[in-house]
Design a protein around this motif. Structure first.
Motif, PDB file in Angstrom:
ATOM      1  N   ARG A 381      -9.728  21.965   2.760  1.00 38.47           N
ATOM      2  CA  ARG A 381     -10.696  22.459   3.737  1.00 38.47           C
ATOM      3  C   ARG A 381     -10.043  22.585   5.112  1.00 38.47           C
ATOM      4  O   ARG A 381      -8.884  22.225   5.319  1.00 38.47           O
ATOM      5  CB  ARG A 381     -11.898  21.509   3.813  1.00 38.47           C
ATOM      6  CG  ARG A 381     -12.554  21.248   2.482  1.00 38.47           C
ATOM      7  CD  ARG A 381     -13.894  20.569   2.625  1.00 38.47           C
ATOM      8  NE  ARG A 381     -13.873  19.411   3.528  1.00 38.47           N
ATOM      9  CZ  ARG A 381     -14.920  18.625   3.757  1.00 38.47           C
ATOM     10  NH1 ARG A 381     -16.068  18.874   3.142  1.00 38.47           N
ATOM     11  NH2 ARG A 381     -14.836  17.597   4.570  1.00 38.47           N
ATOM     12  N   GLY A 382     -10.834  23.081   6.040  1.00 37.29           N
ATOM     13  CA  GLY A 382     -10.332  23.243   7.398  1.00 37.29           C
ATOM     14  C   GLY A 382      -9.997  21.939   8.082  1.00 37.29           C
ATOM     15  O   GLY A 382      -9.145  21.907   8.992  1.00 37.29           O
ATOM     16  N   GLN A 387     -11.044  19.293  -1.375  1.00 34.80           N
ATOM     17  CA  GLN A 387     -12.394  19.313  -1.923  1.00 34.80           C
ATOM     18  C   GLN A 387     -12.395  19.969  -3.293  1.00 34.80           C
ATOM     19  O   GLN A 387     -11.826  21.048  -3.484  1.00 34.80           O
ATOM     20  CB  GLN A 387     -13.344  20.074  -0.994  1.00 34.80           C
ATOM     21  CG  GLN A 387     -14.758  20.250  -1.570  1.00 34.80           C
ATOM     22  CD  GLN A 387     -15.685  20.905  -0.584  1.00 34.80           C
ATOM     23  OE1 GLN A 387     -15.936  20.366   0.496  1.00 34.80           O
ATOM     24  NE2 GLN A 387     -16.196  22.080  -0.930  1.00 34.80           N
ATOM     25  N   LEU A 388     -13.018  19.312  -4.233  1.00 33.15           N
ATOM     26  CA  LEU A 388     -13.269  19.851  -5.572  1.00 33.15           C
ATOM     27  C   LEU A 388     -14.775  19.935  -5.744  1.00 33.15           C
ATOM     28  O   LEU A 388     -15.478  18.936  -5.589  1.00 33.15           O
ATOM     29  CB  LEU A 388     -12.649  18.946  -6.645  1.00 33.15           C
ATOM     30  CG  LEU A 388     -12.954  19.324  -8.103  1.00 33.15           C
ATOM     31  CD1 LEU A 388     -12.280  20.642  -8.475  1.00 33.15           C
ATOM     32  CD2 LEU A 388     -12.502  18.213  -9.045  1.00 33.15           C
ATOM     33  N   ASP A 400     -27.246  30.172  -7.964  1.00 26.43           N
ATOM     34  CA  ASP A 400     -26.796  30.571  -6.642  1.00 26.43           C
ATOM     35  C   ASP A 400     -27.652  29.992  -5.535  1.00 26.43           C
ATOM     36  O   ASP A 400     -27.411  30.214  -4.365  1.00 26.43           O
ATOM     37  CB  ASP A 400     -26.778  32.104  -6.517  1.00 26.43           C
ATOM     38  CG  ASP A 400     -28.134  32.721  -6.830  1.00 26.43           C
ATOM     39  OD1 ASP A 400     -29.050  31.967  -7.203  1.00 26.43           O
ATOM     40  OD2 ASP A 400     -28.272  33.954  -6.706  1.00 26.43           O
ATOM     41  N   ALA A 401     -28.666  29.197  -5.915  1.00 27.83           N
ATOM     42  CA  ALA A 401     -29.531  28.628  -4.895  1.00 27.83           C
ATOM     43  C   ALA A 401     -28.962  27.363  -4.285  1.00 27.83           C
ATOM     44  O   ALA A 401     -29.485  26.838  -3.329  1.00 27.83           O
ATOM     45  CB  ALA A 401     -30.912  28.325  -5.490  1.00 27.83           C
ATOM     46  N   VAL A 402     -27.887  26.836  -4.874  1.00 30.04           N
ATOM     47  CA  VAL A 402     -27.260  25.647  -4.299  1.00 30.04           C
ATOM     48  C   VAL A 402     -26.473  26.072  -3.084  1.00 30.04           C
ATOM     49  O   VAL A 402     -25.560  26.875  -3.171  1.00 30.04           O
ATOM     50  CB  VAL A 402     -26.332  24.982  -5.332  1.00 30.04           C
ATOM     51  CG1 VAL A 402     -25.666  23.780  -4.719  1.00 30.04           C
ATOM     52  CG2 VAL A 402     -27.128  24.579  -6.555  1.00 30.04           C
ATOM     53  N   ASP A 403     -26.808  25.522  -1.929  1.00 25.43           N
ATOM     54  CA  ASP A 403     -26.109  25.924  -0.730  1.00 25.43           C
ATOM     55  C   ASP A 403     -25.072  24.880  -0.371  1.00 25.43           C
ATOM     56  O   ASP A 403     -24.954  23.840  -0.964  1.00 25.43           O
ATOM     57  CB  ASP A 403     -27.081  26.158   0.443  1.00 25.43           C
ATOM     58  CG  ASP A 403     -27.953  24.929   0.693  1.00 25.43           C
ATOM     59  OD1 ASP A 403     -27.695  23.885   0.058  1.00 25.43           O
ATOM     60  OD2 ASP A 403     -28.883  25.028   1.506  1.00 25.43           O
ATOM     61  N   GLY A 404     -24.332  25.163   0.639  1.00 25.83           N
ATOM     62  CA  GLY A 404     -23.283  24.257   1.068  1.00 25.83           C
ATOM     63  C   GLY A 404     -22.091  25.048   1.469  1.00 25.83           C
ATOM     64  O   GLY A 404     -21.950  26.209   1.186  1.00 25.83           O
ATOM     65  N   THR A 405     -21.190  24.390   2.165  1.00 25.72           N
ATOM     66  CA  THR A 405     -19.987  25.051   2.637  1.00 25.72           C
ATOM     67  C   THR A 405     -18.962  25.123   1.535  1.00 25.72           C
ATOM     68  O   THR A 405     -18.611  24.117   0.939  1.00 25.72           O
ATOM     69  CB  THR A 405     -19.391  24.294   3.828  1.00 25.72           C
ATOM     70  OG1 THR A 405     -20.396  24.201   4.833  1.00 25.72           O
ATOM     71  CG2 THR A 405     -18.179  25.001   4.384  1.00 25.72           C
ATOM     72  N   ALA A 406     -18.503  26.319   1.239  1.00 28.11           N
ATOM     73  CA  ALA A 406     -17.489  26.506   0.192  1.00 28.11           C
ATOM     74  C   ALA A 406     -16.146  26.070   0.728  1.00 28.11           C
ATOM     75  O   ALA A 406     -15.874  26.138   1.912  1.00 28.11           O
ATOM     76  CB  ALA A 406     -17.438  27.962  -0.257  1.00 28.11           C
ATOM     77  N   PRO A 407     -15.258  25.611  -0.144  1.00 28.87           N
ATOM     78  CA  PRO A 407     -13.930  25.215   0.293  1.00 28.87           C
ATOM     79  C   PRO A 407     -13.137  26.406   0.761  1.00 28.87           C
ATOM     80  O   PRO A 407     -13.434  27.541   0.469  1.00 28.87           O
ATOM     81  CB  PRO A 407     -13.313  24.596  -0.962  1.00 28.87           C
ATOM     82  CG  PRO A 407     -14.081  25.191  -2.102  1.00 28.87           C
ATOM     83  CD  PRO A 407     -15.436  25.458  -1.568  1.00 28.87           C
ATOM     84  N   ALA A 408     -12.090  26.089   1.493  1.00 30.46           N
ATOM     85  CA  ALA A 408     -11.304  27.171   2.090  1.00 30.46           C
ATOM     86  C   ALA A 408     -10.500  27.928   1.080  1.00 30.46           C
ATOM     87  O   ALA A 408     -10.154  29.051   1.284  1.00 30.46           O
ATOM     88  CB  ALA A 408     -10.363  26.568   3.153  1.00 30.46           C
ATOM     89  N   ALA A 409     -10.151  27.309  -0.029  1.00 27.61           N
ATOM     90  CA  ALA A 409      -9.323  27.996  -1.039  1.00 27.61           C
ATOM     91  C   ALA A 409      -9.858  27.633  -2.392  1.00 27.61           C
ATOM     92  O   ALA A 409     -10.468  26.588  -2.593  1.00 27.61           O
ATOM     93  CB  ALA A 409      -7.854  27.595  -0.914  1.00 27.61           C
ATOM     94  N   SER A 410      -9.659  28.472  -3.348  1.00 32.60           N
ATOM     95  CA  SER A 410     -10.080  28.233  -4.706  1.00 32.60           C
ATOM     96  C   SER A 410      -8.886  28.129  -5.599  1.00 32.60           C
ATOM     97  O   SER A 410      -7.885  28.802  -5.384  1.00 32.60           O
ATOM     98  CB  SER A 410     -11.025  29.342  -5.206  1.00 32.60           C
ATOM     99  OG  SER A 410     -10.344  30.564  -5.183  1.00 32.60           O
ATOM    100  N   ALA A 411      -9.000  27.272  -6.598  1.00 30.85           N
ATOM    101  CA  ALA A 411      -7.871  27.065  -7.518  1.00 30.85           C
ATOM    102  C   ALA A 411      -7.842  28.170  -8.527  1.00 30.85           C
ATOM    103  O   ALA A 411      -8.854  28.610  -9.021  1.00 30.85           O
ATOM    104  CB  ALA A 411      -7.996  25.713  -8.201  1.00 30.85           C
ATOM    105  N   ALA A 412      -6.630  28.595  -8.848  1.00 31.58           N
ATOM    106  CA  ALA A 412      -6.510  29.613  -9.870  1.00 31.58           C
ATOM    107  C   ALA A 412      -6.651  28.984 -11.235  1.00 31.58           C
ATOM    108  O   ALA A 412      -6.300  27.853 -11.433  1.00 31.58           O
ATOM    109  CB  ALA A 412      -5.137  30.292  -9.761  1.00 31.58           C
TER     110      ALA A 412
END
Length: 412
Positions: A381-382, A387-388, A400-412
């Motif tokens: 994260r920033g 964060q996982l 898609d109704a779960v809100d929250g801040t997404a992590p800065a990068a996603s794992a391939a």
């Protein structure tokens, strides 16, 4: 500050080549189904050749006519059976065109010698045109051959009944030849496809087995290592606590043994609540401060198992790939979906996989979460923490109704 405990790690061996393969062996075409198909087609084609011979013998041919008949019919039969050998010409290839030219010569040149008794032979040529040509050319050639056979019949016996019979007979013979060749080819293709499906099923089972071993045993072995190190430190200074840790080690090792037994028969159900309690204990044994907030309704078994697997793998990653001092674990339920989030500090540079090898943990988890219609993301994260996060929709809910801040990068 007490000395930090870390899970023992060692380099993984290079990937070894597969020792076996389930690709169809060269003798696959000799198995019962393809062999029966070829035998049926051979008998039918031989029957056509025998009928042509009986018609020819009925007019008492000369020695020269008999030789021409044997050479022509024998060559035509050999060309028909060529389709069921490794030397079969590919459609629209030069070999296919050569075979068609040779068949055209053998079918039409003997007409002056045999007359109407030879009128059934163009049907073979028509069927091979459908087999060795593609698209409009095949059907155009098929119609031309039928028209040619009909015209020849009209030259010999212009009666309408004979001409109509020849047109219908040539058409049926051509379609039978084409259908039998395609039928035998389809039998062989189905046999090959079954072998390929078997190979893929075995490969999928091996993948499942390796993923389950990674997901189930990685955490258990890390926990046993950590608690064993802690017990070694406490055995002289705090014997009672050391005994408690030994009891937990025994429970974890028994669970690991159970995991090994069930992984061969299928993926077992897991409990998010049980993994949460076990994870807190393991992180505490590694001197990692844990903040855990879990609030959700009873979960379906599939969702419960997947989230428990994500939690177990996440804690394993915290122990093995970071120097974390704090770990935050939250599970909440909003808008018809449940979210699991694991955040830790002490982020270490990502290790580089050896050539040809890739990590299986995050990829395996992503596939399992995606199978339930959810999404798994992982990255730094920033604020520099890792964060996982796994979001899984509940039956009848909207993921898609779960809100929250997404992590800065996603794992391939």
């Amino acid at each position: 500050m007490p000395r930090r405990l870390t899970a023992a790690t060692r380099s993984e061996p290079a990937a070894r080549p597969a020792r076996e393969t389930l690709a169809p062996p060269p003798g696959d075409l000799a198995e019962p189904a393809p062999l029966l198909a070829r035998a049926v087609v051979t008998v039918v084609f031989s029957g056509f050749a025998a009928l042509a011979g009986l018609r020819t013998l009925s007019v008492q041919p000369s020695a020269a006519q008999l030789v021409v008949f044997l050479v022509s019919v024998g060559t035509l039969l050999a060309l028909q059976l060529l389709h069921f050998t490794p030397y079969a010409p590919a459609p629209r290839s030069r070999a296919a065109l050569g075979v068609l030219v040779l068949e055209a010569v053998l079918v039409f040149l003997p007409f002056p010698l045999f007359g109407p008794t030879w009128i059934g032979m163009p049907g073979f040529f028509a069927g091979n045109l459908l087999t060795l040509l593609v698209g409009p050319w095949a059907w155009t050639g098929f119609c031309v051959v039928i028209a040619g056979a009909t015209a020849l019949q009209e030259l010999y016996t212009p009666q309408l009944l004979d001409v109509s019979y020849t047109a219908v007979s040539t058409t049926i013979t051509g379609l039978i030849v084409y259908g039998l060749i395609r039928l035998a080819a389809l039998v062989v293709e189905v046999k090959k496809n079954r072998a390929e499906l078997t190979r893929l099923a075995v490969a999928q089972e091996r993948l499942r087995f390796s993923q389950d071993l990674h997901d189930l045993l990685g955490y258990s072995l890390s926990a046993i290592t950590l608690k064993s190190e802690l017990t070694r430190r406490l055995v002289t200074s705090q014997p009672s606590r050391a005994r408690d840790e030994l009891v937990e080690i025994l429970e974890i090792s028994r669970q690991a043994l159970s995991d090994v037994r069930v992984v061969a028969s299928g993926y077992r159900d897991m409990s998010l609540a049980d993994e949460s309690r076990s994870g807190r204990s393991v992180l505490a044994a590694a001197d990692i401060e844990v903040s855990m907030e879990i609030a959700h309704d009873p979960l379906p078994p599939g969702v419960n198992t997947v989230l428990a697997t994500v939690l177990r793998e996440g804690i394993t990653n915290v122990l093995g790939h970071s120097k974390a001092e704090h770990c935050w674990i939250t599970v909440d339920q909003r808008g018809g979906a449940v979210r699991l989030r694991i955040v830790n500090d002490g982020v270490q540079p990502a290790p580089q996989d050896p050539p040809g090898r890739h990590g299986t943990g995050i990829e395996s988890l992503s596939a399992r979460v995606a199978a339930l219609g959810g999404r798994l993301t992982a990255g730094v994260r920033g604020d520099g923490r890792f964060q996982l996060e796994a979001r899984v929709p509940l039956p009848g809910g909207r993921g898609d109704a779960v809100d929250g801040t997404a992590p800065a990068a996603s794992a391939a």
